[in-house]
Design a protein around this motif. Structure first.
Motif, mmCIF file in Angstrom:
data_model
loop_
_atom_site.group_PDB
_atom_site.id
_atom_site.type_symbol
_atom_site.label_atom_id
_atom_site.label_comp_id
_atom_site.label_asym_id
_atom_site.label_seq_id
_atom_site.Cartn_x
_atom_site.Cartn_y
_atom_site.Cartn_z
ATOM 1 N N ALA A 26 0.776 -1.386 0.071
ATOM 2 C CA ALA A 26 0.044 0.031 0.081
ATOM 3 C C ALA A 26 0.863 1.246 -0.182
ATOM 4 O O ALA A 26 2.078 0.937 0.329
ATOM 5 C CB ALA A 26 -0.740 0.138 1.203
ATOM 6 N N ALA A 27 0.238 2.234 -0.601
ATOM 7 C CA ALA A 27 1.205 3.551 -0.471
ATOM 8 C C ALA A 27 0.934 4.115 0.906
ATOM 9 O O ALA A 27 -0.239 4.222 1.434
ATOM 10 C CB ALA A 27 0.536 4.540 -1.937
ATOM 11 N N PRO A 28 1.939 5.192 1.321
ATOM 12 C CA PRO A 28 3.169 5.192 0.555
ATOM 13 C C PRO A 28 4.055 4.146 0.871
ATOM 14 O O PRO A 28 3.959 3.510 2.124
ATOM 15 C CB PRO A 28 3.512 6.576 1.438
ATOM 16 C CG PRO A 28 3.037 6.478 2.742
ATOM 17 C CD PRO A 28 1.590 6.163 2.488
ATOM 18 N N CYS A 29 4.765 3.990 -0.166
ATOM 19 C CA CYS A 29 5.481 2.526 0.030
ATOM 20 C C CYS A 29 6.706 2.647 0.937
ATOM 21 O O CYS A 29 7.268 1.837 1.505
ATOM 22 C CB CYS A 29 6.359 2.269 -1.074
ATOM 23 S SG CYS A 29 5.003 2.270 -2.429
ATOM 24 N N LEU A 30 7.283 4.011 1.432
ATOM 25 C CA LEU A 30 8.397 4.182 2.015
ATOM 26 C C LEU A 30 8.101 5.240 3.106
ATOM 27 O O LEU A 30 7.273 5.946 3.041
ATOM 28 C CB LEU A 30 9.448 5.075 1.153
ATOM 29 C CG LEU A 30 9.825 4.049 -0.172
ATOM 30 C CD1 LEU A 30 10.702 5.175 -1.106
ATOM 31 C CD2 LEU A 30 10.638 2.843 0.109
ATOM 32 N N THR A 31 8.765 4.964 4.272
ATOM 33 C CA THR A 31 8.396 5.990 5.455
ATOM 34 C C THR A 31 9.783 6.923 5.531
ATOM 35 O O THR A 31 10.957 6.425 5.438
ATOM 36 C CB THR A 31 8.413 5.121 6.590
ATOM 37 O OG1 THR A 31 7.485 4.237 6.469
ATOM 38 C CG2 THR A 31 7.842 6.234 7.672
ATOM 39 N N PRO A 32 9.506 8.363 5.279
ATOM 40 C CA PRO A 32 10.532 9.152 5.476
ATOM 41 C C PRO A 32 11.373 9.019 6.922
ATOM 42 O O PRO A 32 10.666 8.717 7.730
ATOM 43 C CB PRO A 32 9.934 10.607 5.038
ATOM 44 C CG PRO A 32 8.512 10.453 5.706
ATOM 45 C CD PRO A 32 8.261 8.909 5.476
ATOM 46 N N SER A 33 12.657 9.610 6.815
ATOM 47 C CA SER A 33 13.389 9.508 8.134
ATOM 48 C C SER A 33 12.628 10.508 8.926
ATOM 49 O O SER A 33 12.384 10.427 10.371
ATOM 50 C CB SER A 33 14.845 9.812 7.861
ATOM 51 O OG SER A 33 14.910 11.194 7.116
ATOM 52 N N ASP A 34 11.934 11.489 8.590
ATOM 53 C CA ASP A 34 11.472 12.699 9.373
ATOM 54 C C ASP A 34 10.271 12.905 8.573
ATOM 55 O O ASP A 34 10.431 13.772 7.411
ATOM 56 C CB ASP A 34 12.226 13.720 9.698
ATOM 57 C CG ASP A 34 11.632 14.799 10.689
ATOM 58 O OD1 ASP A 34 10.524 14.671 10.652
ATOM 59 O OD2 ASP A 34 12.210 15.592 11.193
ATOM 60 N N GLY A 35 8.899 12.823 8.720
ATOM 61 C CA GLY A 35 7.881 13.440 7.964
ATOM 62 C C GLY A 35 7.421 14.621 8.172
ATOM 63 O O GLY A 35 6.723 15.368 7.444
ATOM 64 N N MET A 36 8.198 15.537 8.950
ATOM 65 C CA MET A 36 7.885 16.971 9.239
ATOM 66 C C MET A 36 6.455 17.220 9.428
ATOM 67 O O MET A 36 6.115 18.393 9.189
ATOM 68 C CB MET A 36 8.454 17.609 7.847
ATOM 69 C CG MET A 36 9.971 17.319 7.576
ATOM 70 S SD MET A 36 11.334 17.737 8.549
ATOM 71 C CE MET A 36 11.493 19.523 8.324
ATOM 72 N N GLY A 37 5.712 16.374 9.850
ATOM 73 C CA GLY A 37 4.320 16.650 9.984
ATOM 74 C C GLY A 37 3.529 16.429 8.676
ATOM 75 O O GLY A 37 2.537 16.960 8.856
ATOM 76 N N TYR A 38 3.869 16.196 7.697
ATOM 77 C CA TYR A 38 3.372 16.072 6.516
ATOM 78 C C TYR A 38 2.233 14.782 6.723
ATOM 79 O O TYR A 38 2.686 13.950 7.214
ATOM 80 C CB TYR A 38 4.305 16.011 5.297
ATOM 81 C CG TYR A 38 4.672 17.199 4.570
ATOM 82 C CD1 TYR A 38 5.358 18.375 5.605
ATOM 83 C CD2 TYR A 38 4.445 17.518 3.464
ATOM 84 C CE1 TYR A 38 6.174 19.264 4.980
ATOM 85 C CE2 TYR A 38 4.932 18.795 2.698
ATOM 86 C CZ TYR A 38 5.725 19.668 3.696
ATOM 87 O OH TYR A 38 6.255 20.679 3.233
#
Ligand SMILES: [Zn+2]
Ligand SMILES: [Zn+2]
Ligand SMILES: [Zn+2]
Length: 144
Positions: A107-119
């Motif tokens: 499922a999307a999103p496929c990747l998790t950012p190191s820091d989502g910055m609240g997005y």
């Protein structure tokens, strides 16, 4: 889920025209087709259709989620009828060949950012670049 173009248009409340049907069929019949390719296929089916009409029809179909538009760097936009399954693409840097590959994560999103910055993140754009088996083997042959 139906794959009948006329039924799909109806379900999405899109006015059915010969041009839109021809464009739908072209995209369904040749995954990752370019707008030029769509115009060519549509002309073979219904006769005259301008490139502008093809772009207009594609715009409507993409807007309604019936067609997915992909635009790899350095390549013209491509269109496909395989929508809603979060699949990705393998692209050959040498010959430009593009193929589907199922998402490894599901499922999307496929990747998790190191820091989502609240997005609120709903998508990571995943494209796999490299060389296709044919180009890779030709490259080996040349260096031998
Ligand atoms: Zn290749
Ligand atoms: Zn695809
Ligand atoms: Zn994925």
């Amino acid at each position: 889920m139906t794959s009948d173009p006329a039924e799909l248009l109806r379900q999405h409340g899109i006015q059915i025209t010969a041009q839109r049907l021809a464009v739908m069929r072209a995209v369904a019949g040749r995954p990752h087709i370019t707008a030029d390719g769509v115009a060519e296929a549509a002309r073979a089916e219904i006769g005259t259709i301008s490139l502008q009409s093809v772009y207009d029809a594609l715009g409507v179909l993409v807007g309604e989620g019936l067609v997915r538009r992909i635009q790899p760097a350095g390549s013209p936009a491509r269109f496909e009828a395989r929508v809603g399954d979060n699949h990705h693409h393998l692209i050959c840097r040498t010959c430009g060949r593009l193929v589907d590959v199922d998402c490894a994560a599901g499922a999307a999103p496929c990747l998790t950012p190191s820091d989502g910055m609240g997005y609120e993140i709903d998508e990571a754009e995943v494209v796999y670049w490299g060389r296709c088996p044919e180009c890779a083997s030709q490259g080996r042959a040349e260096s031998d």
